[in-house]
Design a protein around this motif. Structure first.
Motif, mmCIF file in Angstrom:
data_model
loop_
_atom_site.group_PDB
_atom_site.id
_atom_site.type_symbol
_atom_site.label_atom_id
_atom_site.label_comp_id
_atom_site.label_asym_id
_atom_site.label_seq_id
_atom_site.Cartn_x
_atom_site.Cartn_y
_atom_site.Cartn_z
ATOM 1 N N PRO A 1 0.812 -1.232 0.000
ATOM 2 C CA PRO A 1 0.000 0.000 0.000
ATOM 3 C C PRO A 1 0.843 1.278 0.000
ATOM 4 O O PRO A 1 0.378 2.323 -0.483
ATOM 5 C CB PRO A 1 -0.816 -0.126 1.297
ATOM 6 C CG PRO A 1 -0.928 -1.599 1.522
ATOM 7 C CD PRO A 1 0.402 -2.161 1.068
ATOM 8 N N GLN A 2 2.083 1.188 0.516
ATOM 9 C CA GLN A 2 2.929 2.381 0.545
ATOM 10 C C GLN A 2 3.337 2.837 -0.855
ATOM 11 O O GLN A 2 3.729 3.996 -1.030
ATOM 12 C CB GLN A 2 4.181 2.128 1.395
ATOM 13 C CG GLN A 2 3.850 1.928 2.873
ATOM 14 C CD GLN A 2 5.101 1.770 3.692
ATOM 15 O OE1 GLN A 2 5.608 0.671 3.821
ATOM 16 N NE2 GLN A 2 5.622 2.867 4.233
ATOM 17 N N ILE A 3 3.296 1.935 -1.830
ATOM 18 C CA ILE A 3 3.530 2.380 -3.208
ATOM 19 C C ILE A 3 2.217 2.367 -3.994
ATOM 20 O O ILE A 3 2.219 2.294 -5.233
ATOM 21 C CB ILE A 3 4.640 1.562 -3.911
ATOM 22 C CG1 ILE A 3 4.318 0.072 -3.956
ATOM 23 C CG2 ILE A 3 5.984 1.798 -3.226
ATOM 24 C CD1 ILE A 3 5.232 -0.700 -4.912
ATOM 25 N N GLY B 1 9.808 4.725 13.091
ATOM 26 C CA GLY B 1 9.582 5.633 11.968
ATOM 27 C C GLY B 1 8.861 4.905 10.858
ATOM 28 O O GLY B 1 8.638 3.695 10.934
ATOM 29 N N CYS B 2 8.482 5.642 9.818
ATOM 30 C CA CYS B 2 7.736 5.046 8.703
ATOM 31 C C CYS B 2 8.007 5.852 7.446
ATOM 32 O O CYS B 2 7.976 7.089 7.477
ATOM 33 C CB CYS B 2 6.238 5.061 9.014
ATOM 34 S SG CYS B 2 5.210 4.406 7.681
ATOM 35 N N LEU B 3 8.260 5.181 6.343
ATOM 36 C CA LEU B 3 8.526 5.867 5.083
ATOM 37 C C LEU B 3 7.310 6.640 4.582
ATOM 38 O O LEU B 3 7.441 7.497 3.703
ATOM 39 C CB LEU B 3 8.976 4.859 4.023
ATOM 40 C CG LEU B 3 10.298 4.140 4.330
ATOM 41 C CD1 LEU B 3 10.554 3.052 3.301
ATOM 42 C CD2 LEU B 3 11.456 5.117 4.376
ATOM 43 N N SER B 4 6.129 6.360 5.159
ATOM 44 C CA SER B 4 4.922 7.106 4.784
ATOM 45 C C SER B 4 4.644 8.271 5.731
ATOM 46 O O SER B 4 3.647 8.990 5.565
ATOM 47 C CB SER B 4 3.713 6.163 4.732
ATOM 48 O OG SER B 4 3.863 5.265 3.644
ATOM 49 N N GLN C 1 5.327 -6.275 12.964
ATOM 50 C CA GLN C 1 4.088 -5.647 13.441
ATOM 51 C C GLN C 1 3.773 -4.396 12.625
ATOM 52 O O GLN C 1 2.626 -4.147 12.241
ATOM 53 C CB GLN C 1 4.208 -5.295 14.932
ATOM 54 C CG GLN C 1 4.197 -6.525 15.827
ATOM 55 C CD GLN C 1 4.620 -6.210 17.257
ATOM 56 O OE1 GLN C 1 3.814 -5.770 18.059
ATOM 57 N NE2 GLN C 1 5.884 -6.452 17.576
ATOM 58 N N HIS C 2 4.807 -3.607 12.340
ATOM 59 C CA HIS C 2 4.633 -2.366 11.588
ATOM 60 C C HIS C 2 4.139 -2.655 10.170
ATOM 61 O O HIS C 2 3.180 -2.024 9.687
ATOM 62 C CB HIS C 2 5.980 -1.626 11.567
ATOM 63 C CG HIS C 2 5.969 -0.319 10.855
ATOM 64 N ND1 HIS C 2 6.162 0.886 11.504
ATOM 65 C CD2 HIS C 2 5.797 -0.009 9.540
ATOM 66 C CE1 HIS C 2 6.088 1.865 10.605
ATOM 67 N NE2 HIS C 2 5.884 1.352 9.415
ATOM 68 N N GLU C 3 4.786 -3.615 9.499
ATOM 69 C CA GLU C 3 4.416 -3.905 8.099
ATOM 70 C C GLU C 3 3.050 -4.577 8.028
ATOM 71 O O GLU C 3 2.261 -4.282 7.117
ATOM 72 C CB GLU C 3 5.491 -4.757 7.428
ATOM 73 C CG GLU C 3 6.883 -4.120 7.365
ATOM 74 C CD GLU C 3 6.877 -2.714 6.807
ATOM 75 O OE1 GLU C 3 6.060 -2.409 5.921
ATOM 76 O OE2 GLU C 3 7.693 -1.886 7.274
ATOM 77 N N ASP D 1 0.607 -4.111 10.067
ATOM 78 C CA ASP D 1 -0.345 -3.011 10.272
ATOM 79 C C ASP D 1 -0.672 -2.306 8.953
ATOM 80 O O ASP D 1 -1.827 -1.936 8.711
ATOM 81 C CB ASP D 1 0.233 -1.972 11.237
ATOM 82 C CG ASP D 1 -0.115 -2.249 12.698
ATOM 83 O OD1 ASP D 1 -0.891 -3.189 12.967
ATOM 84 O OD2 ASP D 1 0.407 -1.518 13.560
ATOM 85 N N HIS D 2 0.363 -2.084 8.116
ATOM 86 C CA HIS D 2 0.116 -1.418 6.827
ATOM 87 C C HIS D 2 -0.945 -2.161 6.016
ATOM 88 O O HIS D 2 -1.756 -1.539 5.329
ATOM 89 C CB HIS D 2 1.403 -1.335 6.006
ATOM 90 C CG HIS D 2 2.257 -0.142 6.318
ATOM 91 N ND1 HIS D 2 1.811 1.154 6.175
ATOM 92 C CD2 HIS D 2 3.534 -0.047 6.743
ATOM 93 C CE1 HIS D 2 2.789 1.994 6.505
ATOM 94 N NE2 HIS D 2 3.842 1.295 6.860
ATOM 95 N N LEU D 3 -0.928 -3.482 6.086
ATOM 96 C CA LEU D 3 -1.884 -4.270 5.296
ATOM 97 C C LEU D 3 -3.293 -4.168 5.874
ATOM 98 O O LEU D 3 -4.272 -4.433 5.187
ATOM 99 C CB LEU D 3 -1.443 -5.730 5.229
ATOM 100 C CG LEU D 3 -0.006 -5.948 4.747
ATOM 101 C CD1 LEU D 3 0.274 -7.438 4.625
ATOM 102 C CD2 LEU D 3 0.256 -5.230 3.439
#
Ligand code: ZN
Length: 188
Positions: A50-52, A98-101, A140-142, A144-146
């Motif tokens: 989703p980040q791209i 942190g997060c690239l988004s 956990q972070h990745e 969560d993105h989904l």
């Protein structure tokens, strides 16, 4: 291969549950290759589709395990089992995420110290990884993105308010804002 623009918080795809991958074809292979390249260029230790701008349940990661061994791969249609999360406040020294988004920003967040992630890789081979510490945090972070969740959605006060102010001040929190690794100087 191509480096892809990374969507910034506010882009609807980041706040929507991603769909299961049904078709394992060349298009999926290209997506994963682009994700690795984009993650490496950013640079980051993980990147979710989703980040791209792609609403599919895929993420890539690149880190070292507790023994210093490199751990790199893709997880498709992952499931995540999460250990208990301490109720202690998050450390501002050792638990800062942190997060690239949400590029260039960091906030303390408590996470579970243990997870087990299962899924498949690009060749549909089963993958099971148990992780602790930072690798557990990455999963956990990745994951969560989904689910359409960003780490800033999970922050406790005062960090939640700080993050909301930063996001507003930087003109984020709306659709159509992105950055391109290797071109825009917004590295996380
Ligand atoms: Zn992220």
């Amino acid at each position: 291969m191509a480096i892809r623009s990374i969507h910034i918080t506010g882009s609807p795809v980041l706040h929507t549950r991603a769909n299961e991958v049904d078709v394992f074809d060349r298009q999926l292979s290209k997506l994963v290759r682009d994700m690795y390249q984009t993650m490496d260029e950013a640079p980051g230790v993980g990147l979710a589709a989703p980040q791209i701008g792609v609403g599919l349940r895929v993420f890539v990661y690149d880190y070292e395990d507790a023994d210093g061994n490199p751990v790199r791969g893709e997880l498709i249609n992952p499931q995540l089992e999460v250990g208990p999360i301490s109720e202690e406040p998050a450390s501002t020294e050792t638990e800062v995420e942190g997060c690239l988004s949400v590029p260039g920003e960091r906030f303390a967040l408590k996470r579970a110290d243990w997870v087990r992630v299962t899924g498949v890789d690009l060749k549909k081979r089963p993958v099971t990884i148990e992780a602790t510490g930072w690798l557990a945090r990455i999963f956990q972070h990745e994951f969560d993105h989904l689910e359409g969740t960003l780490y800033v959605d999970r922050l406790a006060e005062p960090y939640a308010t700080q993050a909301a102010k930063v996001i507003s001040a930087r003109g984020w929190g709306q659709a159509g804002v992105s950055w391109l690794p290797g071109v825009d100087n917004l590295e996380d």
